[in-house]
Enzyme design. Structure first.
Site, PDB file in Angstrom:
ATOM      1  N   ASN A 408       0.829  -1.200   0.000  1.00 44.86           N
ATOM      2  CA  ASN A 408       0.000   0.000   0.000  1.00 44.86           C
ATOM      3  C   ASN A 408       0.866   1.253   0.000  1.00 44.86           C
ATOM      4  OD1 ASN A 408      -1.844   2.127   0.632  1.00 44.86           O
ATOM      5  ND2 ASN A 408      -3.267   0.623   1.442  1.00 44.86           N
ATOM      6  N   ASP A 409       1.474   1.553   1.108  1.00 49.64           N
ATOM      7  CA  ASP A 409       2.203   2.814   1.250  1.00 49.64           C
ATOM      8  C   ASP A 409       3.390   2.921   0.299  1.00 49.64           C
ATOM      9  OD1 ASP A 409       0.496   3.568   3.389  1.00 49.64           O
ATOM     10  OD2 ASP A 409       1.636   2.258   4.706  1.00 49.64           O
TER      11      ASP A 409
END
Length: 480
Positions: A408-409
């Site tokens: 995600n990040d």
């Protein structure tokens, strides 16, 4: 009982093995041999220290060593690779707490020596350490007190900081940054008060000063790590690793144990270097990391337009069959689903079909530096197709398909496009530049840091929902 000469020689040998272990871990192909260097070095260190001169009470020590060994073996077998980061954090806490206890004990022994000197008593009843202290001159005892203060302070910060890091990594503590009213002023005040207490202690104040220093340092460790967000937790684990090393080194000076000094310095310096490298990879300020002043947003995040479009296994398989080049970006979701073996089989089939397949690894992918590399090595993925972010980032624009598995990040374009994002300025894998992006994800929730990802809403991105292992397994039968 072994002579001091044997112990000194063993310390040198163990130190060399530790250095070889650290050096070998920089290369995946040499990592297994490097681990064995570390195991042998630690075995040598423990044996020759335990049976060296001045050591006694074996009826207590040996059973405790056996109990610790059994517990360690049990935990090592029980803990999955996905839980390794929190295990590392927990082990750091043990080192910190041990440093506090040893420092306290050292000061109590110092006080016994001073009391005996005042009474002009002999040292026959002293422990080996107290007998060593009895040979020190007043100025040397002052240095001993400084070492005790450092051991207590650094060890206490490491202990509570590691406990909170463990809680955040294990999901038992909220991953969002939280601080008490007053924020960093509380940390600064606690540090200043600790310094004042240290001065009082060095000028003859009682044992109570060390107790208060420990209590204040426990608070600092807790409050520092609570104020750091989940997206930055890999750097925190590395930083705490460094702290644990310096705590061990401080206690090594206290005990006049050369091996502990060398080992602690190796761990402390290597952890600090790794933290610095990771800070550069995340565009963080190293001093800011040490002070726990990062992980929060600077303003309202940019609004995201569009919607997430789902795709099934057939659609992903069709794109893979048509593609000439594929990059796979793994993350913590792959580790949780234990999908690395399925991913390895997918890579094997794609490469057999003549396609170029590579992996893009972000420096802080997962919950610990090197987390993804270890999982892929475990699944027998060839080392030469596993590339770091700097090696592969410019290739996304010419890539047909990117498969993001549980990340995600580290693939969030907000890091480059939104100055108010909590991860603003953090270098990320530019997967959105590829022709097609498929994100393998359980659902529509945010990642560990709680940050929404605009990648999921882009026109060339499709969401491949479901458990990562099951999703990859569903592709295997459809790859030509």
């Amino acid at each position: 009982m072994l002579s001091q000469g044997f112990v000194s020689a063993a310390a040198i040998a163990a130190s060399v093995l530790f250095i070889l272990s650290l050096g070998g871990l920089s290369n995946q192909e040499k990592a297994k041999r490097a681990v064995w260097y570390g195991i042998i070095g630690m075995a040598v260190a423990v044996f020759f220290t335990a049976f060296g001169p001045g050591i006694g009470a074996y009826w207590v020590m040996i059973p405790m060593m056996l109990v610790g060994a059994v517990i360690g073996a049990y935990v090592a077998k029980k803990v999955d690779m996905t839980e390794m980061p929190q295990l590392v954090a927990a082990l750091h806490s043990f080192v910190g707490l041990a440093a506090v206890f040893v420092a306290w004990s050292a000061d109590l022994e110092r006080r016994r020596v001073l009391a005996a000197r005042a009474l002009d008593a002999g040292t026959e009843q002293f422990s080996a350490f107290a007998a060593l202290v009895a040979t020190k001159a007043p100025d040397e005892l002052m240095f001993l007190q400084i070492e005790v203060v450092l051991g207590v302070f650094i060890g206490a910060v490491t202990f509570t900081g590691s406990v909170i890091a463990f809680g955040k990594l294990a999901g038992k503590v909220d991953g969002k940054p939280k601080q008490l009213p007053g924020g960093h002023l509380l940390n600064a005040g606690a540090a200043a008060l600790s310094l004042l207490l240290a001065i009082l202690y060095l000028n003859g104040a009682g044992f109570w000063t060390l107790l208060l220093i420990a209590a204040l340092a426990f608070f600092i460790g807790y409050h520092l790590i609570m104020g750091i967000g989940g997206a930055d937790m890999p750097v925190v684990v590395s930083m705490l690793n460094s702290y644990s090393g310096w705590a061990a080194a401080a206690i090594g000076f206290t005990l006049s144990n050369d091996l502990l000094i060398v080992t602690g310095a190796l761990v402390g310096s290597s952890g600090a270097i790794l933290s610095y490298i990771m800070c550069k990879a995340m565009n963080r300020n190293f001093v800011n990391v040490i002070l726990g002043g990062f992980g929060g947003s600077q303003g309202p995040a940019a609004e995201i337009e569009g919607e997430q479009v789902a795709i099934d296994a057939g659609g992903v398989a069709s794109a893979l069959n048509d593609a000439d080049s594929v990059i796979i970006v793994p993350g913590y979701g792959m580790a949780v689903a234990q999908a690395q073996n399925a991913v390895s089989e997918l890579v094997r089939k794609l490469r057999a079909a003549g396609k170029q397949v590579r992996f893009g690894i972000h420096p802080v992918a997962g919950r610990l530096p090197g987390h993804m590399n270890v999982l892929l090595a475990e699944a027998k993925v060839p080392y030469d197709i596993v590339l770091e972010m700097d090696e592969i980032n410019d290739d996304f624009a010419s890539t047909d398909v990117v498969i993001v598995i549980g990340s995600n990040d580290i693939v969030n374009p907000a890091a480059q496009e939104d100055p108010n994002s909590p991860i603003a300025g953090m270098p990320v894998l530019r997967v959105w530049e590829a022709k097609q992006v498929f994100v393998c994800k359980r659902g529509q929730g945010t990642g560990y840091s709680g940050i929404e990802n605009p990648l999921f809403f882009k026109d060339n991105t499709r969401m491949f929902y479901g458990d990562a292992r099951q999703s990859i397994d569903s592709l295997l039968s459809q790859i030509d």
